[in-house]
Design an enzyme around this catalytic site. Structure first.
Site, PDB file in Angstrom:
ATOM      1  N   TYR A  74       9.848 -17.633 -30.023  1.00 58.61           N
ATOM      2  CA  TYR A  74       8.546 -17.202 -30.526  1.00 58.61           C
ATOM      3  C   TYR A  74       8.718 -16.094 -31.564  1.00 58.61           C
ATOM      4  O   TYR A  74       9.582 -15.224 -31.422  1.00 58.61           O
ATOM      5  CB  TYR A  74       7.686 -16.652 -29.379  1.00 58.61           C
ATOM      6  CG  TYR A  74       7.409 -17.648 -28.283  1.00 58.61           C
ATOM      7  CD1 TYR A  74       6.284 -18.468 -28.337  1.00 58.61           C
ATOM      8  CD2 TYR A  74       8.268 -17.789 -27.189  1.00 58.61           C
ATOM      9  CE1 TYR A  74       6.015 -19.384 -27.327  1.00 58.61           C
ATOM     10  CE2 TYR A  74       8.010 -18.708 -26.187  1.00 58.61           C
ATOM     11  CZ  TYR A  74       6.886 -19.504 -26.256  1.00 58.61           C
ATOM     12  OH  TYR A  74       6.636 -20.417 -25.267  1.00 58.61           O
ATOM     13  N   ASP A  88      -4.206  -9.682 -25.983  1.00 66.73           N
ATOM     14  CA  ASP A  88      -4.136 -10.161 -27.362  1.00 66.73           C
ATOM     15  C   ASP A  88      -5.371  -9.672 -28.109  1.00 66.73           C
ATOM     16  O   ASP A  88      -6.215  -8.950 -27.560  1.00 66.73           O
ATOM     17  CB  ASP A  88      -3.983 -11.683 -27.440  1.00 66.73           C
ATOM     18  CG  ASP A  88      -5.180 -12.455 -26.879  1.00 66.73           C
ATOM     19  OD1 ASP A  88      -6.244 -11.844 -26.653  1.00 66.73           O
ATOM     20  OD2 ASP A  88      -5.047 -13.672 -26.670  1.00 66.73           O
TER      21      ASP A  88
END
Length: 301
Positions: A74, A88
């Site tokens: 990632y 997030d």
């Protein structure tokens, strides 16, 4: 019982998932575009994440666990100085900090997130708590005690520091990892808080994001032979397992679910492997004394 409509089509379609869609929605779009009877994916991406979403069709769905278990990588950006309830940028800010660690401090802290670590999934995650998804309970305002689980992190690197508030990282890890948890825990370890603002899966097992097809292209090629040509063979999903060749007689026995003779290769007694005939996967199983004992059998026309 009504039979599922659709084509018996098998293989892998590697999608470069766009932001703003769930993984399930992407799979449904692929199934529709190919007119496929059966489809699934090898590892969920958050709705706002982009990158590799490997969609398995037909018999390839039997190889999904081997891709899910493989390493994946990632690339993500962490916003320093803020925590959120979702870990997030989609969530509400729950804390702020004026502290901004140096690059050297960040690099030093990253070492604590490499190797076998214990990670607590985000409150907003698909983890089941007493039979219910955590995100459903979190949406109702509940704060849960979520048990930590092991995660293998092969590598975690600082790749860029665009400004004091943001760091760009790359992580290679095993299955079950939450990048949002890494951002949250790194921010806490540094004393500055943090959350993910961008996330992209750049590869997963044998599949690379740069080889993926976009959703726009899937829609443009829907129901056409050109989209069929984008499919990778199901055998690609077995890249992490050793291959053993078998005779036609051995293949016949394996297809019936019985142990079948295989040609010995670089496999030890008790190892998992897959058997092939003329390059096509016949079965996955355990190698014992010259035979493969199948636990998954492929039906290929």
């Amino acid at each position: 019982m009504a039979r599922k409509k659709g084509r018996d089509i098998s293989g892998w379609l590697i999608v470069d998932k766009p932001a703003g869609m769930t993984s399930t929605a992407v799979v449904n779009k692929v199934r529709w575009a190919l007119g496929a009877k059966k489809a699934g994916h090898a590892g969920t991406l958050d709705p706002e994440a982009t990158g590799v979403l490997a969609v398995a069709l037909g018999e390839a769905t039997k190889t999904v666990p081997f891709v899910t278990d493989a390493l994946k990588a990632y690339r993500f950006t962490v916003r320093l100085g803020q925590s959120t309830n979702t870990d997030d940028a989609e969530g509400e800010v729950t804390g702020t900090s004026e502290a901004r660690p140096s690059d050297d401090e960040i690099k030093a802290a990253l070492g604590g997130f490499v190797g076998q670590i214990m990670q607590v999934p985000p409150q907003f995650s698909a983890v089941k708590i007493d039979g219910e998804r955590a995100y459903k309970r979190a949406r109702d305002g509940e704060t849960m005690e979520i048990e930590a689980r092991p995660l293998w992190v092969e590598e975690l690197l600082l790749t860029d520091r665009p400004d004091a508030d943001h760091v760009e990282l790359e992580m290679t890890c095993g299955k079950g990892g939450y990048v949002r948890s890494v951002a949250r825990d790194l921010g806490e370890a540094l004393g500055c808080l943090g959350h993910v603002v961008t996330l992209r899966r750049i590869w997963s097992g044998p599949f690379e994001a740069e080889d993926g097809i976009t959703l726009e292209e899937i829609e443009r090629l829907a129901k056409s032979p050109e989209l069929d040509e984008k499919l990778l063979p199901l055998e690609v999903g077995l890249a992490e397992l050793p291959e053993l060749k078998c005779t036609p007689e051995g293949a016949a026995r394996l297809r019936n679910g019985n142990p079948g003779m295989v040609i010995p290769g670089d496999v030890d007694y008790g190892d998992e492997a897959w058997a092939s005939l003329d390059g096509h996967a016949v079965a996955v199983g355990v190698f014992k004394a010259g035979e493969l004992h199948p636990n998954r059998v492929f039906v290929q026309g």
